[in-house]
Design a protein around this motif. Structure first.
Motif: not given
Ligand code: NA
Ligand code: NA
Lengths: 158, 464, 347
Positions: C79-82, C132-135, C230-239
């Protein structure tokens, strides 16, 4: 189911009046007194959402959901019963099943953090609002069973 | 199988809708059936289905859409307390011996009300509740009555302010940005909802004028379908009693409707706010007339509840449908078709897009279409050089026509939902045909004379 | 058996993944939406097509407000948002995007990467099954669009204004009715009168939304968002299901995107400001020092109060606040002193 529908018809419609009055109050406060609270607007929004989700099944029982009835309307009672039987079993019940099943984790996650409003000063009860989604499909499912029951009876007796 | 799935889904939904089972469940059920099949064959990613609750929640928490039940509430109050009927009848009497007077009144009031909501469901339903009984009582032909109501109900989409135009403006504006960015312009010109409002003004008014001309024509050529007010009633027209009645019947509701409309047009209040004021105003009016009591209130609330459920469950059904369509790559299929297979240059591609949107209008609500189709095709078409205002107005007019076209037009569903059982569905279908012809005429006019849409914004905002 | 084991790593490294990225932005929206597109493209390129990410604009798969749930629940992998959009999930999310009178772009990157911010963020998002990663970063934002001049605190009173996050909470104390509308709904709301005023990002994005057509005064500086991450969030299992090289691809693509977006904003904002003023006659206004000092005081109270609501938020706040204290001392004699020095000669 009939008793449930009676209960719904005596309670849910009051929400529409509530919606009108709350929104009207918001307008008065905003334009005459330059004051406003997000939670008041959200109350109206909650009432609106609860109205259509909780009344969906009751509306179905009253046959007030729109149909493309160019072929349906001229049908005799038995044919109509057949359409409603098949439609409920093959279209409506699967819908209810899928949407109910999909909404469970969605609602559970919301309850887990007692999810609040995205707006400051909003109602901190998003989890309650979201709970209306599975509830809607449970009610619709029960109504579908009632329609199937009724249609089968019609097909047997007519 | 998967590349044909979107098309197959469309055709299948057509067939299922014809069975006559409620529209919302046909849309959702068929789509989910396809999704289930796809999950079994591995062509459909089941994770898409888990987006459904969030989409439903999106519909629940959409504040713009909250205007719908409030407008419906207002409409039902006006109807149940006979205020609207009095208003329309008095207006019809003012039209004198002119056949079709009541029809013209409906058209004008519809245009007014439509302009204030711009939500097809709300306007058609409200107009249906208010004016259908009045017209039938006056021995109007059912086909003509329903045709007038459906048509003037959809006017709200094209006469500003309209929620369709607002949303479309939003999406077209971002498509236009992209098109310019793609062409290397990094300080892009923007097109706004205001431009679109101005652009739609002339076509909207022309459209209403054409409707009225048609009704006048009917009055002259087929007076039996739109009978004039009987002579004996007209005789009283100039009497003092009539003038008093005129004041009582005409002024308060017109003030109410104009107040609601004006506050939206001048940006004083949002449609939702204005609708709540309208609803409270309507209750007060009806209270003043002595028509409002506990029983009326209960009926109003109950009808509003049922209509609200009907409209929003369709929205949910359409949302399920469009999600599955997307999950099968329907959006990508459309894009690749437009960019690779469509020939005939920019106008050819645009004509094709218009045809596709017209068909989509049978199944999907305008939100779905605008959000699904415009972001995909908008930048492509705008990069080819189309004017964004013209594009927006054409799309709005096209969708409006689609919502009016049997057998699947949404406005017909909504009217069917509130029309008495004596009126047959084919009658409704027959009634809208002339109005569709008028729509097509205007669409053609706009196609060949884009200035109809682009002149006003250029004049007022100095665009172009 | 042995042959299979030898073949296994090769098979794994050739495995292809298809991800979905949901965003809170309208599709392809300048800098924010296109930032998401660029991230997806660079992941694709760096992985040689082994990890393909398809981007969905707000509303295409889920509405803007549903992005967090969608990634947390596995509907989409990314996901990409804040982060401040998710205040309803946890108050502490807001510290990872923007704090009124908080850190600027360079400082928030410093706090996240080398000041302990990232590990707090990871701890918070772990509860939601997310990484989460700053993006990206918008840089200092603008103070907002108004239809009346704002000279004193009383001028705020009675407004309905769009402002997300902690800044919104501050305004609420100033008797403003605050809405956190997603970007795609702002123009419509301002034009129809649902809101009286709004902030969005800065000249580049504000121009793209045509906000100058709905309001005339453009205020600065954006005290509420001094450098929004801004943030990029990634589903943990997917990662975790990715081979380690692809996990690294995701991480470093995010780092590259973080740098790229700030560069884009830096270049485009100054250009767009010129367009707004020269071509659209926008009236630029500065919040007075007196006003900023008053808002600053309220901000300090609000942020401390919110941080005091739960133990985790107060841990985040104390880390953030300590970093800010140090930064203020050095920024004063570095960035701040330098820009003032430059202005002596170059204006
Ligand atoms: Na309208
Ligand atoms: Na902002």
């Amino acid at each position: 189911m009939e008793r449930l529908n009676r209960f719904i018809v005596h309670t849910v419609p009051w929400l529409t009046l509530g919606m009108v009055l709350v929104t009207f109050t918001v307008v008065i406060l905003r334009y005459l007194f330059e004051r406003g609270w997000v939670w008041m607007q959200e109350i109206a929004l909650y009432m609106h959402a609860f109205t259509f989700l909780l009344a969906a099944s009751y509306t179905l029982s009253r046959d007030e959901h729109v149909r493309v009835d160019i072929l349906y309307r001229p049908m005799d009672v038995r044919r109509k019963a057949l359409v409603n039987l098949l439609g409920s079993a093959l279209l409506l019940i699967p819908c209810c099943a899928v949407l109910f099943y999909q909404s469970l984790p969605f609602v559970a996650n919301s309850w887990a953090v007692l999810e609040g409003s995205q707006d400051g000063g909003g109602l901190e009860a998003v989890y309650l609002l979201k709970t209306a989604i599975p509830l809607c499909f449970v009610l619709l499912f029960l109504q579908a069973l009632a329609i199937i029951h009724h249609s089968v009876q019609t097909l047997r007796t007519q | 199988m998967s590349e044909f799935a979107p098309l197959a889904m469309f055709l299948c939904t057509f067939a299922v809708l014809l069975s006559g089972f409620p529209v919302a469940f046909c849309l959702a059920g068929t789509a989910l059936g396809f999704a289930g099949l796809g999950v079994l064959t591995g062509d459909f990613d089941s994770a898409f289905l888990s987006a459904l609750p969030a989409r439903i929640y999106g519909i629940m928490s959409n504040e713009t859409l909250m205007a719908v039940p409030l407008f419906v509430f207002m409409g039902v109050v006006l109807e149940r307390s006979k205020i609207a009927e009095d208003l329309l009848e008095t207006m019809a009497q003012l039209c004198g011996s002119l056949g079709g007077g009541l029809g013209i009144s409906v058209c004008l009031v519809g245009g007014l009300l439509a302009a204030s909501t711009g939500i097809v469901g709300a306007t058609v339903v409200t107009m249906g509740l208010i004016s259908l009984p009045a017209m039938l009582k006056r021995a109007y032909s059912p086909a003509v009555s329903t045709g007038i109501i459906c048509a003037s109900g959809t006017l709200g989409q094209i006469i500003p302010p309209s929620i369709v135009l607002v949303i479309l403006g939003d999406v077209v504006s971002s498509a236009y940005q992209q098109a310019q960015l793609k062409m290397g312009n990094f300080a892009p010109v923007s097109v706004s909802v205001g431009d679109l409002f101005m652009g739609a003004l002339v076509p909207g008014v022309v459209l209403m004028g054409l409707y009225i001309l048609y009704i006048i024509g009917l009055g002259l050529l087929k007076p039996a379908t739109v009978p004039a007010v009987p002579d004996e009633e007209r005789a009283q027209i100039l009497s003092a009693a009539f003038l008093r009645r005129l004041g009582a019947a005409l002024v308060p509701p017109l003030v109410l409707i104009c107040g609601v409309l004006g506050s939206i047009l001048f940006g004083v209040a949002t449609p939702t706010e204005a609708a709540s004021v309208g609803a409270v105003g309507a209750m007060l009016l009806s209270l003043a007339k002595g028509h409002f009591n506990r029983t009326t209130l209960k009926e109003v609330m109950r009808t509003t509840t049922e209509i609200n459920a009907m409209v929003f469950i369709i929205l949910i059904g359409a949302s399920v449908f469009s999600l599955v369509f997307r999950g099968y790559g329907g959006d990508e299929a459309v894009e690749s078709f437009l960019t690779h297979e469509a020939t005939g240059g920019v106008l050819g591609s645009f004509a094709l897009v218009m045809a596709v949107m017209f068909l989509l209008g049978f199944f999907l609500d305008f939100f779905e279409i605008i959000f699904v189709v415009v972001p995909i095709v908008g930048p492509i078409l705008l990069t080819m050089g189309l004017d964004p205002v013209w594009l927006g107005v054409m799309i709005a007019l096209n969708l409006q026509t689609s919502f009016l076209t049997p057998p699947f037009g949404f406005s017909l569903f909504y009217l069917r939902g509130v029309a008495p059982p004596e009126i047959s569905t084919p009658q409704i279908y027959r009634g809208v045909v002339p109005f569709i012809a008028i729509q097509v005429l205007l669409l053609a006019g706009l196609w060949f004379v884009p200035e109809l849409a682009t002149y006003m914004p250029a004049k007022v905002f100095g665009r172009g | 058996g042995q042959a299979e084991q030898q073949a296994a790593p090769a098979v794994q490294s050739q495995q292809h993944f298809k991800w979905k990225m949901v965003t809170t932005w309208p599709k392809d929206f300048p800098a924010l939406g296109t930032g998401a597109n660029n991230l997806a493209r660079s992941i694709d390129a760096l992985s040689d097509g082994r990890l393909h990410v398809k981007v969905y604009g707000a509303g295409e798969l889920v509405p803007a407000s549903g992005v967090f749930d969608a990634v947390s629940g596995g509907t989409a992998e990314m996901g990409h948002g804040a982060a401040y959009y998710w205040k309803g999930k946890h108050e502490a999310t807001q510290f990872f995007s923007a704090v009124p009178f908080g850190l600027n772009a360079a400082e928030i990157n410093g706090w996240l990467r080398y000041g302990g911010g990232q590990s707090l963020w990871d701890e918070l998002y772990a509860d939601f099954n997310l990484r989460a990663f700053p993006v990206g970063n918008t840089g200092v934002q603008m103070g907002g669009w108004f239809n009346r001049e704002i000279n004193t605190l009383a001028d705020f009173s009675g407004l309905v204004m769009r402002m997300p996050g902690l800044g919104g909470e501050v305004l609420r104390r100033l008797e403003v009715t605050v809405k956190a509308l997603p970007g795609g709904e702002i123009f419509q709301a301002l034009k129809t009168g649902a809101i009286d005023a709004t902030e969005w990002v800065g000249p580049y994005n504000d121009l793209a939304f045509g906000l100058h057509q709905a309001a005339q005064y453009y205020y600065w500086p954006g005290w509420h968002e001094p450098g929004t991450a801004l943030e990029c969030m990634v589903n943990k299992q997917a990662l975790e299901a990715l081979p380690t090289d692809l996990q690294a691809v995701v991480e470093y693509a995010c780092q590259a995107a973080n740098d790229d977006m700030l560069s884009e904003f830096t270049a485009r904002n100054s250009q767009a400001l010129k367009t707004l003023v020269d071509e659209h006659g926008v009236q630029l206004r500065r919040f007075s020092n007196e006003l900023l000092a008053q808002i600053g005081k309220v901000s300090a109270e609000v942020v401390a109060e919110i941080a005091g609501q739960d133990p985790f938020s107060s841990r985040v706040y104390s880390s953030f606040d300590a970093f800010r204290k140090n930064s203020i001392a050095y920024t004063r004699i570095s960035e701040e002193a330098y820009t003032q020095a430059r202005a002596l000669t170059f204006g």
